[in-house]
Design an enzyme around this catalytic site. Structure first.
Site, PDB file in Angstrom:
ATOM      1  N   THR A 192       5.206   1.393   6.377  1.00 26.80           N
ATOM      2  CA  THR A 192       3.816   1.169   6.784  1.00 26.80           C
ATOM      3  C   THR A 192       3.311   2.391   7.521  1.00 26.80           C
ATOM      4  O   THR A 192       3.964   2.864   8.445  1.00 26.80           O
ATOM      5  CB  THR A 192       3.658  -0.041   7.733  1.00 26.80           C
ATOM      6  OG1 THR A 192       2.442   0.117   8.465  1.00 26.80           O
ATOM      7  CG2 THR A 192       4.784  -0.177   8.726  1.00 26.80           C
TER       8      THR A 192
ATOM      9  N   ASP B 196       5.509  -5.635   5.751  1.00 30.26           N
ATOM     10  CA  ASP B 196       6.050  -6.896   6.265  1.00 30.26           C
ATOM     11  C   ASP B 196       5.967  -8.033   5.248  1.00 30.26           C
ATOM     12  O   ASP B 196       6.894  -8.823   5.121  1.00 30.26           O
ATOM     13  CB  ASP B 196       5.435  -7.275   7.625  1.00 30.26           C
ATOM     14  CG  ASP B 196       3.936  -7.356   7.596  1.00 30.26           C
ATOM     15  OD1 ASP B 196       3.328  -6.939   6.594  1.00 30.26           O
ATOM     16  OD2 ASP B 196       3.351  -7.839   8.591  1.00 30.26           O
ATOM     17  N   GLY B 197       4.858  -8.081   4.474  1.00 28.04           N
ATOM     18  CA  GLY B 197       4.738  -9.128   3.450  1.00 28.04           C
ATOM     19  C   GLY B 197       5.844  -8.969   2.418  1.00 28.04           C
ATOM     20  O   GLY B 197       6.491  -9.947   2.007  1.00 28.04           O
TER      21      GLY B 197
ATOM     22  N   ARG C 106       0.219  -5.293  -4.497  1.00 23.65           N
ATOM     23  CA  ARG C 106       0.296  -6.242  -3.390  1.00 23.65           C
ATOM     24  C   ARG C 106       0.508  -7.631  -3.973  1.00 23.65           C
ATOM     25  O   ARG C 106       0.182  -7.893  -5.119  1.00 23.65           O
ATOM     26  CB  ARG C 106      -1.022  -6.249  -2.613  1.00 23.65           C
ATOM     27  CG  ARG C 106      -1.229  -5.004  -1.773  1.00 23.65           C
ATOM     28  CD  ARG C 106      -2.285  -5.284  -0.722  1.00 23.65           C
ATOM     29  NE  ARG C 106      -2.575  -4.113   0.071  1.00 23.65           N
ATOM     30  CZ  ARG C 106      -1.832  -3.706   1.097  1.00 23.65           C
ATOM     31  NH1 ARG C 106      -0.748  -4.367   1.431  1.00 23.65           N
ATOM     32  NH2 ARG C 106      -2.173  -2.627   1.780  1.00 23.65           N
TER      33      ARG C 106
ATOM     34  N   ASP D   6       3.662  -0.283  12.523  1.00 27.94           N
ATOM     35  CA  ASP D   6       3.613  -1.533  13.286  1.00 27.94           C
ATOM     36  C   ASP D   6       4.876  -2.389  13.151  1.00 27.94           C
ATOM     37  O   ASP D   6       4.848  -3.588  13.440  1.00 27.94           O
ATOM     38  CB  ASP D   6       2.355  -2.342  12.913  1.00 27.94           C
ATOM     39  CG  ASP D   6       2.279  -2.658  11.429  1.00 27.94           C
ATOM     40  OD1 ASP D   6       3.204  -2.284  10.692  1.00 27.94           O
ATOM     41  OD2 ASP D   6       1.282  -3.269  11.004  1.00 27.94           O
TER      42      ASP D   6
ATOM     43  N   GLY E 233       0.827  -1.215   0.000  1.00 25.00           N
ATOM     44  CA  GLY E 233       0.000   0.000   0.000  1.00 25.00           C
ATOM     45  C   GLY E 233       0.857   1.258   0.000  1.00 25.00           C
ATOM     46  O   GLY E 233       2.048   1.224   0.313  1.00 25.00           O
TER      47      GLY E 233
ATOM     48  N   ASP F 215       0.897   2.268   9.359  1.00 25.98           N
ATOM     49  CA  ASP F 215       0.354   1.775  10.631  1.00 25.98           C
ATOM     50  C   ASP F 215       1.392   1.828  11.756  1.00 25.98           C
ATOM     51  O   ASP F 215       1.056   1.644  12.919  1.00 25.98           O
ATOM     52  CB  ASP F 215      -0.134   0.326  10.474  1.00 25.98           C
ATOM     53  CG  ASP F 215      -1.358   0.241   9.580  1.00 25.98           C
ATOM     54  OD1 ASP F 215      -1.817   1.301   9.126  1.00 25.98           O
ATOM     55  OD2 ASP F 215      -1.839  -0.872   9.337  1.00 25.98           O
TER      56      ASP F 215
ATOM     57  N   ARG G 268      -4.751  -1.333  10.758  1.00 32.52           N
ATOM     58  CA  ARG G 268      -5.399  -2.648  10.698  1.00 32.52           C
ATOM     59  C   ARG G 268      -5.373  -3.375  12.033  1.00 32.52           C
ATOM     60  O   ARG G 268      -6.405  -3.803  12.522  1.00 32.52           O
ATOM     61  CB  ARG G 268      -4.679  -3.469   9.632  1.00 32.52           C
ATOM     62  CG  ARG G 268      -5.501  -4.577   9.081  1.00 32.52           C
ATOM     63  CD  ARG G 268      -4.715  -5.378   8.094  1.00 32.52           C
ATOM     64  NE  ARG G 268      -4.889  -4.935   6.739  1.00 32.52           N
ATOM     65  CZ  ARG G 268      -3.901  -4.529   5.947  1.00 32.52           C
ATOM     66  NH1 ARG G 268      -2.671  -4.496   6.395  1.00 32.52           N
ATOM     67  NH2 ARG G 268      -4.153  -4.155   4.724  1.00 32.52           N
TER      68      ARG G 268
ATOM     69  N   ILE H 150      -5.129   9.836   3.866  1.00 30.71           N
ATOM     70  CA  ILE H 150      -4.040  10.084   4.821  1.00 30.71           C
ATOM     71  C   ILE H 150      -2.714   9.487   4.367  1.00 30.71           C
ATOM     72  O   ILE H 150      -1.671   9.805   4.919  1.00 30.71           O
ATOM     73  CB  ILE H 150      -4.379   9.582   6.255  1.00 30.71           C
ATOM     74  CG1 ILE H 150      -4.409   8.062   6.351  1.00 30.71           C
ATOM     75  CG2 ILE H 150      -5.686  10.156   6.746  1.00 30.71           C
ATOM     76  CD1 ILE H 150      -4.407   7.555   7.795  1.00 30.71           C
TER      77      ILE H 150
HETATM   78  O1  F6P Z   1      -1.030  -1.341   5.885  1.00 30.15           O
HETATM   79  C1  F6P Z   1      -1.355  -0.038   5.865  1.00 30.15           C
HETATM   80  C2  F6P Z   1      -2.783   0.192   5.534  1.00 30.15           C
HETATM   81  O2  F6P Z   1      -2.870   1.533   5.262  1.00 30.15           O
HETATM   82  C3  F6P Z   1      -3.758  -0.250   6.611  1.00 30.15           C
HETATM   83  O3  F6P Z   1      -3.910   0.676   7.619  1.00 30.15           O
HETATM   84  C4  F6P Z   1      -5.001  -0.468   5.810  1.00 30.15           C
HETATM   85  O4  F6P Z   1      -5.827  -1.425   6.408  1.00 30.15           O
HETATM   86  C5  F6P Z   1      -4.492  -0.978   4.528  1.00 30.15           C
HETATM   87  O5  F6P Z   1      -3.208  -0.452   4.355  1.00 30.15           O
HETATM   88  C6  F6P Z   1      -5.394  -0.696   3.374  1.00 30.15           C
HETATM   89  O6  F6P Z   1      -4.707  -0.774   2.187  1.00 30.15           O
HETATM   90  P1  F6P Z   1      -5.232  -1.417   0.827  1.00 30.15           P
HETATM   91  O7  F6P Z   1      -6.612  -0.925   0.588  1.00 30.15           O
HETATM   92  O8  F6P Z   1      -4.233  -0.967  -0.161  1.00 30.15           O
HETATM   93  O9  F6P Z   1      -5.218  -2.879   1.025  1.00 30.15           O
END
Ligand code: F6P
Length: 468
Positions: A211, A183-184, A157, A215, A91, A213, A258, A376
């Site tokens: 990320t 991480d993936g 992805r 995390d 993402g 997040d 997430r 964001i």
């Molecule tokens: O991993 C980051 C993040 O922004 C999460 O907070 C969110 O759930 C996810 O990506 C959504 O991304 P996508 O719609 O690209 O799967």
């Protein structure tokens, strides 16, 4: 950090002895004179309190520690014969273009590497069947890219065959690969390094973990996080203004995150507008006198408005056992192409439940709901993140040129360090419900430590086939 007295293996893999004089060697003598410089033979301690270090029961020299980032006097790759590759995966995150630009400029200007190749659309860019073109990156063509959010290379992805990726790198004579991803993608990078090693190929794979997040374990903060929560704070400000301007107004903002509530927590701390923050790490109950709904009703009665910030992963246990007939999205859990759990949508569900409850309590209310969602993370990085991205990029280049591999760069308590990818993906950084960040949120919002009785999360289904 909660690994107790056991520590992960923090040693970094290398491709071999570094025998080539670094073009940066001359600068090192000056740097060494400053207290901010961490000598390459020195280590950055994992423990940052006396109590934790003492609890290890080991000698000072045996304390777990990270290898410091920074240029080495001797490097592994001959810059004139080195070709670098860059890929962005997963993402979006503010700062991706800043990292790309920093890598290209450092490789070119600091080391004299002449060819830097960008792969398009994540790991798909290496796979012949997708037929994505490659792009030669130069300081000129990346010069203006940092004003834009997103990534000039595109992203995607999903896992791709590491063997095919390594064969692509081999065909293009690429010696160092920079992976900017979550991480993936870092697990993918680790597999690429493994396949290269099995084939005795000298390819350095260095990650710049990404990320919004925040995390990633161990590191202080991931790049782009500060930009993302600053943008999220604007949405909180907006619903607050709306809620305050309406009789019995309730503002509700759903923010990305997430499994980790850092964006919600920090955005809420940014301007004191939130009355309640809900994050994935702290389950909550809606009903009963001590539940969220009754609390909001009391708040609205007393102050005339209320603002709730909910992290997207919060309250999933409420959605796991749907009441029939509700509009909210409660599709059975599934995973996305990166293997991340797809979540049910807590925002509309909460909006519905709050409206019902306030209505039943005789409080005719307008609920203002904002889900800034991708807004964001698609913005350009702020000045802080731009500087941070650049420094991470420089350190990634120093690490790769010195022959280190299967590692990421990160900042741990203000020191830039190398972390093995295996350690960076070993667990998820989450808000500690007993830690000082969450305490700050409770203090700022005045919300109670818990709301009601959260439903028991559903038991994971037994696998159909027994796994030994
Ligand atoms: O991993 C980051 C993040 O922004 C999460 O907070 C969110 O759930 C996810 O990506 C959504 O991304 P996508 O719609 O690209 O799967």
């Amino acid at each position: 950090m909660s690994e107790g007295s056991t520590a992960p293996d923090l040693s970094i893999a290398t491709l071999g002895a570094a025998r080539i004089d670094s073009p940066l060697a001359g600068m090192l003598d000056a740097w060494r004179t400053t207290e901010h410089y961490v000598n390459e033979d020195d280590r950055v301690l994992l423990d940052d309190t006396l109590a934790r270090a003492t609890a290890r029961g080991s000698s000072l020299a045996e304390l777990p520690s990270f290898e410091p980032c920074g240029p080495r006097r001797k490097i592994f790759f001959d810059p004139s014969k080195t070709r670098a590759g860059i890929v962005t995966c997963g993402g979006l995150c503010p700062g991706l273009n800043d990292v790309i630009r920093g890598l290209v400029r450092s490789l070119t200007y600091q080391y004299g590497v002449r060819r830097v190749t960008g792969f398009r659309n994540g790991y798909q860019g290496f796979i012949a069947s997708y037929a994505h073109d490659i792009v030669e990156l130069t300081p000129d063509n990346v010069g203006d890219i940092t004003g834009e959010g997103g990534t000039v290379l595109g992203t995607s992805r999903g896992h791709q065959d590491p063997v095919e990726i390594v064969e692509c790198l081999e065909r293009l004579n690429i010696n160092v690969l920079f992976v900017i991803g979550g991480d993936g993608s870092m697990r993918g990078a680790m597999q690429i390094a493994e396949v290269a090693a099995e084939r005795a190929m000298r390819i350095s794979v260095v990650g710049i973990p990404k990320t919004i997040d925040n995390d990633i374990p161990y590191i202080d903060q991931s790049f782009g996080f500060q930009t993302a929560f600053s943008r999220a704070a604007e949405s909180i400000r907006a619903v607050n203004t709306e809620a305050k301007s309406t009789p019995n107004g309730v503002g509700l903002v759903k923010l990305m995150g997430r499994h980790s509530g850092f964006i919600a927590a920090y955005a809420a701390l940014a301007n004191h507008d939130a009355d309640v923050v809900l994050i994935p790490e702290v389950p909550f109950g809606l009903d009963g006198d001590d539940g969220l709904l009754a609390y909001l009703a009391r708040r609205v009665k007393q102050y005339g408005h209320a603002v709730v910030v909910v992290g997207e992963g919060a309250g999933q246990e409420l959605l796991a056992d749907p009441k029939p007939g509700r509009r909210s999205d409660r599709s059975p859990a599934a995973t996305d192409a990166s293997g991340n759990a797809k979540l049910n949508d807590i925002g509309p569900y909460l909006r519905e439940r709050i409206a019902e409850h306030l209505g039943a309590a005789g409080l005719s209310s307008s609920i203002r709901y904002i889900d800034p969602s991708y807004a964001i993370r698609s913005v350009p990085a702020n000045a802080y993140d731009k500087a941070y991205c650049l420094r991470l990029a420089h350190h990634a280049v120093h690490a790769a040129m010195s022959g280190r591999t299967s590692m990421v760069v990160g900042r741990v308590r203000r020191r830039f360090v190398h972390l093995p990818i295996s350690v960076a993906v070993s667990r998820r950084n989450q808000v500690d419900p007993h830690g000082d960040l969450w305490m700050a949120v409770l203090e700022a919002t005045g919300q109670p430590m818990r709301f009601g009785t959260p439903p028991t999360p559903p038991r994971p289904r037994k696998p159909k086939v027994a796994v030994s």
